[in-house]
Write a protein that holds these residues in place. Structure first.
Motif, PDB file in Angstrom:
ATOM      1  N   SER A  22      -1.382  45.796  51.653  1.00  0.00           N
ATOM      2  CA  SER A  22      -2.554  45.169  51.002  1.00  0.00           C
ATOM      3  C   SER A  22      -3.264  46.145  50.445  1.00  0.00           C
ATOM      4  O   SER A  22      -4.247  45.917  49.680  1.00  0.00           O
ATOM      5  N   VAL A  23      -3.252  47.333  51.024  1.00  0.00           N
ATOM      6  CA  VAL A  23      -4.150  48.535  50.244  1.00  0.00           C
ATOM      7  C   VAL A  23      -3.679  48.738  48.755  1.00  0.00           C
ATOM      8  O   VAL A  23      -4.357  48.892  48.094  1.00  0.00           O
ATOM      9  N   CYS A  24      -2.369  49.240  48.915  1.00  0.00           N
ATOM     10  CA  CYS A  24      -1.722  49.740  47.639  1.00  0.00           C
ATOM     11  C   CYS A  24      -1.221  48.713  46.749  1.00  0.00           C
ATOM     12  O   CYS A  24      -0.964  48.989  45.592  1.00  0.00           O
ATOM     13  N   GLN A  25      -1.323  47.331  47.343  1.00  0.00           N
ATOM     14  CA  GLN A  25      -0.800  46.082  46.530  1.00  0.00           C
ATOM     15  C   GLN A  25       0.720  46.572  46.004  1.00  0.00           C
ATOM     16  O   GLN A  25       1.120  46.532  44.974  1.00  0.00           O
ATOM     17  N   TRP A  26       1.539  47.178  46.905  1.00  0.00           N
ATOM     18  CA  TRP A  26       2.783  47.590  46.908  1.00  0.00           C
ATOM     19  C   TRP A  26       3.996  46.788  47.646  1.00  0.00           C
ATOM     20  O   TRP A  26       3.730  46.894  48.803  1.00  0.00           O
ATOM     21  N   THR A  27       5.141  46.611  47.275  1.00  0.00           N
ATOM     22  CA  THR A  27       5.953  45.844  47.925  1.00  0.00           C
ATOM     23  C   THR A  27       7.211  46.690  48.048  1.00  0.00           C
ATOM     24  O   THR A  27       7.703  47.117  46.960  1.00  0.00           O
ATOM     25  N   PHE A  28       7.744  46.721  49.241  1.00  0.00           N
ATOM     26  CA  PHE A  28       9.125  47.452  49.562  1.00  0.00           C
ATOM     27  C   PHE A  28      10.157  46.757  49.837  1.00  0.00           C
ATOM     28  O   PHE A  28       9.991  45.826  50.915  1.00  0.00           O
ATOM     29  N   HIS A  29      11.367  46.954  49.237  1.00  0.00           N
ATOM     30  CA  HIS A  29      12.350  46.162  49.829  1.00  0.00           C
ATOM     31  C   HIS A  29      13.408  47.118  50.528  1.00  0.00           C
ATOM     32  O   HIS A  29      14.115  47.718  49.694  1.00  0.00           O
ATOM     33  N   PRO A  30      13.630  46.969  51.608  1.00  0.00           N
ATOM     34  CA  PRO A  30      14.609  47.647  52.365  1.00  0.00           C
ATOM     35  C   PRO A  30      16.033  47.867  51.786  1.00  0.00           C
ATOM     36  O   PRO A  30      16.760  48.702  52.113  1.00  0.00           O
ATOM     37  N   GLU A  31      16.439  46.952  51.252  1.00  0.00           N
ATOM     38  CA  GLU A  31      17.961  46.519  50.677  1.00  0.00           C
ATOM     39  C   GLU A  31      17.980  47.706  49.427  1.00  0.00           C
ATOM     40  O   GLU A  31      18.854  47.999  49.067  1.00  0.00           O
ATOM     41  N   GLU A  32      16.791  48.407  48.975  1.00  0.00           N
ATOM     42  CA  GLU A  32      16.840  49.194  47.760  1.00  0.00           C
ATOM     43  C   GLU A  32      17.050  50.521  48.575  1.00  0.00           C
ATOM     44  O   GLU A  32      16.889  51.420  47.641  1.00  0.00           O
ATOM     45  N   LEU A  33      17.102  50.812  49.648  1.00  0.00           N
ATOM     46  CA  LEU A  33      17.150  51.956  50.414  1.00  0.00           C
ATOM     47  C   LEU A  33      18.470  52.532  49.922  1.00  0.00           C
ATOM     48  O   LEU A  33      19.529  51.931  49.510  1.00  0.00           O
ATOM     49  N   THR A  34      18.554  54.025  49.573  1.00  0.00           N
ATOM     50  CA  THR A  34      19.622  54.752  48.987  1.00  0.00           C
ATOM     51  C   THR A  34      20.439  55.085  50.254  1.00  0.00           C
ATOM     52  O   THR A  34      20.088  55.152  51.327  1.00  0.00           O
ATOM     53  N   PRO A  35      21.746  55.094  49.936  1.00  0.00           N
ATOM     54  CA  PRO A  35      22.698  55.056  51.326  1.00  0.00           C
ATOM     55  C   PRO A  35      22.746  56.716  51.617  1.00  0.00           C
ATOM     56  O   PRO A  35      22.398  57.496  51.044  1.00  0.00           O
TER      57      PRO A  35
END
Length: 201
Positions: free
Chosen positions: A188-201
């Motif tokens: 909520s501070v950075c207004q940024w969303t992270f998707h764990p499925e986008e993790l590099t192997p």
């Protein structure tokens, strides 16, 4: 053509009480404080801060813009990428099968043990008093809580706590815990969303 003179980088500042091997490499602008020991073959990047009583073992690699707080121990086999924070009294171990003696009772020497490599990736933070066991990778912008004992690798942005450390959520690039939102995590501070499925192997 740019004719402006190149600005020289400020030299490293090393406190008189620090013991830095002449065979270590210290980057420009880094600051080494009281009673630090940096051994042979160690490499410290530019603009790092190394606090009081820190020990950096031989051949350890530390990137640029790294902060290492008072009393941290960085042992052989460790690689620290750029922008990492290492809290006070954090310890990075390296012996996979720790023993003082061999099976025949003789004292172990330099060739009688197995180094377990450890990597701390870009922007990660290691909390005060955390212990990191060998053969793990701590992902980009991961956050290891104070006092945690890390026994296995941590994913990018992973937030781990406890003994042994377990994944309890994800941390933003700003260091705050993110909240679940849909199939991702939101800051909520950075207004940024992270998707764990986008993790590099």
């Amino acid at each position: 053509m740019n004719t402006e003179p190149l600005q020289e980088k400020p030299p490293a500042r090393i406190h008189a009480t620090a013991e830095v091997s002449p065979a270590a490499k210290i980057g420009a602008g880094s600051r080494i404080w009281h009673y630090v020991q940096i051994r042979e073959g160690a490499e410290l990047g530019e603009n790092c801060i190394v606090g009081k009583d820190v020990y950096i073992d031989f051949d350890v690699r530390v990137g640029n813009n790294v902060k290492i707080q008072n009393g941290a121990y960085l042992y052989h086999g460790l690689t620290v990428e750029d922008g990492v924070f290492i809290g006070p009294r954090a310890v990075f171990t390296n012996d996979v099968y720790p023993r003082a003696i061999n099976p025949d009772g003789t004292l172990k020497g330099a060739d009688d043990w197995e180094v377990g490599p450890t990597r701390v990736c870009y922007g990660a933070s290691i909390g005060s008093g955390a212990i990191v066991l060998p053969n793990v990778t701590i992902g980009r912008f991961a956050l290891v809580a104070a006092g945690a004992v890390v026994t296995r690798s941590v994913p990018d942005h992973g937030l781990v706590v406890g003994v042994p450390a377990r994944l309890v959520g994800y941390a933003c690039r700003c260091g705050r815990r993110m909240t679940p939102q849909g199939n991702g995590y939101f800051c909520s501070v950075c207004q940024w969303t992270f998707h764990p499925e986008e993790l590099t192997p």
